[in-house]
Design a protein around this motif. Sequence first.
Motif, short mmCIF file in Angstrom:
data_model
loop_
_atom_site.label_atom_id
_atom_site.label_comp_id
_atom_site.label_asym_id
_atom_site.label_seq_id
_atom_site.Cartn_x
_atom_site.Cartn_y
_atom_site.Cartn_z
N ILE A 207 -5.74 0.83 -8.20
CA ILE A 207 -5.43 1.90 -9.15
C ILE A 207 -4.01 1.76 -9.67
CG2 ILE A 207 -5.20 4.40 -9.42
CD1 ILE A 207 -7.39 4.71 -7.31
N ARG B 24 -4.89 10.24 0.98
CA ARG B 24 -4.32 9.54 2.14
C ARG B 24 -4.06 10.50 3.30
NH1 ARG B 24 -4.30 4.45 4.17
NH2 ARG B 24 -2.64 4.27 5.71
N VAL C 235 2.49 2.31 -3.41
CA VAL C 235 1.64 2.70 -4.52
C VAL C 235 2.07 4.04 -5.12
CG1 VAL C 235 -0.68 3.60 -5.01
CG2 VAL C 235 -0.42 1.36 -3.94
N TYR C 236 2.30 5.03 -4.28
CA TYR C 236 2.59 6.38 -4.75
C TYR C 236 3.94 6.43 -5.47
CZ TYR C 236 -0.79 6.51 -0.99
OH TYR C 236 -1.86 6.23 -0.18
N PHE D 147 -10.56 6.81 -1.51
CA PHE D 147 -9.30 6.78 -2.25
C PHE D 147 -8.07 6.72 -1.34
CE2 PHE D 147 -12.19 8.70 -5.36
CZ PHE D 147 -11.92 7.90 -6.45
N GLY D 148 -8.24 7.05 -0.08
CA GLY D 148 -7.11 6.99 0.83
C GLY D 148 -7.09 5.74 1.70
N ARG E 255 0.83 -1.21 0.00
CA ARG E 255 0.00 0.00 0.00
C ARG E 255 0.86 1.26 0.00
NH1 ARG E 255 -1.11 3.47 3.44
NH2 ARG E 255 -0.28 2.28 5.20
N PRO F 195 -6.14 2.12 -3.43
CA PRO F 195 -4.98 2.60 -4.19
C PRO F 195 -4.17 1.49 -4.87
CG PRO F 195 -5.11 3.73 -2.08
CD PRO F 195 -6.13 2.64 -2.04
N ALA G 181 -0.72 10.18 -8.78
CA ALA G 181 -0.14 9.82 -7.48
C ALA G 181 -0.35 10.94 -6.47
CB ALA G 181 1.35 9.53 -7.64
N LEU H 161 -3.90 10.77 -5.10
CA LEU H 161 -4.04 9.63 -4.19
C LEU H 161 -3.37 9.91 -2.84
CD1 LEU H 161 -3.40 6.59 -6.58
CD2 LEU H 161 -5.58 7.30 -5.57
#
Length: 346
Positions: free
Chosen positions: A195, A258, A65-66, A181-182, A62, A192, A251, A254
């Motif tokens: 995505i 978060r 992801v970014y 989304f977070g 998780r 996420p 990103a 997202l």
Amino acid sequence: MASPETGTDAEIAAPKRDLAYWMKFLFIRLGVLPFLLVIAIVIFTMMSDNFLSARNLTNVVRQSVYLMIVSLGQMFALLTGGFDLSVGTILAITSVVGASVMAAIYATMPDAVVLAIAIGALAGIAAGVAVGVCNGIGVAVFGVSPFIMTLGMSSVGFGIALFLTGGVPVYGMPVEFGEFFGFGKLLGVPVPIYIAALLALVTFFFVNWTRQGRYFYAVGGNEKAARLSGINTRMTLFITYVLTALLAGIAGMLLTARLDTGEANIGASMPLESIAACVIAGVSLRGGVGRVENVVLGALFIVLVQNGMNLARIESYLQMVVLGALLILAVIADQIRLRYLAGSRD
């Protein structure tokens, strides 16, 4: 005639040569990343009992992801022989603009939650893409060095983000934005991650199964030859930095979900981390070499190392040292790998 001792030594030495051969073979074919992954997993498993737990590994995926999404964009720039130092700025300006627009619409129309989220997210991503358009015009049209162009835009973008917010976080976004989304989950998997997986698949097919995707490799491999073969190299370079900004913008939104706030100071370490993830994954700094699936693993590796160091209670300052050292090691390993490749062709 060989003595028994000599024969025994030869029998012992043969498996060693075989092991060295296969290690070298794997290094040439796969790069340094698999070796670093194994070493990291062994070390951090010994340092912390919680490292290999399902909960911690899910948390690593998780958190990655970014960086993974930004690294996919950074890969485009590296494939064409450049790089983008403005991805951190794009995250910041996307976060600030997206959160501000979303909060303003939500304050005006409290019942239009979906509309506020959609318009705010699109506005934030559009602001990030605008930075990519500027980078693309500078590099492709005016021939500015990617280093100078993206470094300059990095300063400009951070300045705009700080000017818009006064250095104060932006609040007032719909709660549903952060909740879905977070922190949202589908079938037990964080949203996420879905995505990021979708973007990785789209990027994979775009790079490997479309004509434009192959142009990135051609321009990075030899720009002059690509131009002579009929490829519009300027357009390819322009598209490169727009795509890099688009992925960084996604990103950024997202990450905003978060954090549940719009921040002007996020993403400062993202340029170094995204380049490190790509280089460790075998994307050449000379351009023309790189694979999407390896970049995904490279981003996972960076976050895995950071997570392991946190569990081992290593200070954040030393973590920066480790990250920089890994980048240098990856570049050195890439050079050694290129020499092995050149030797095998000879």
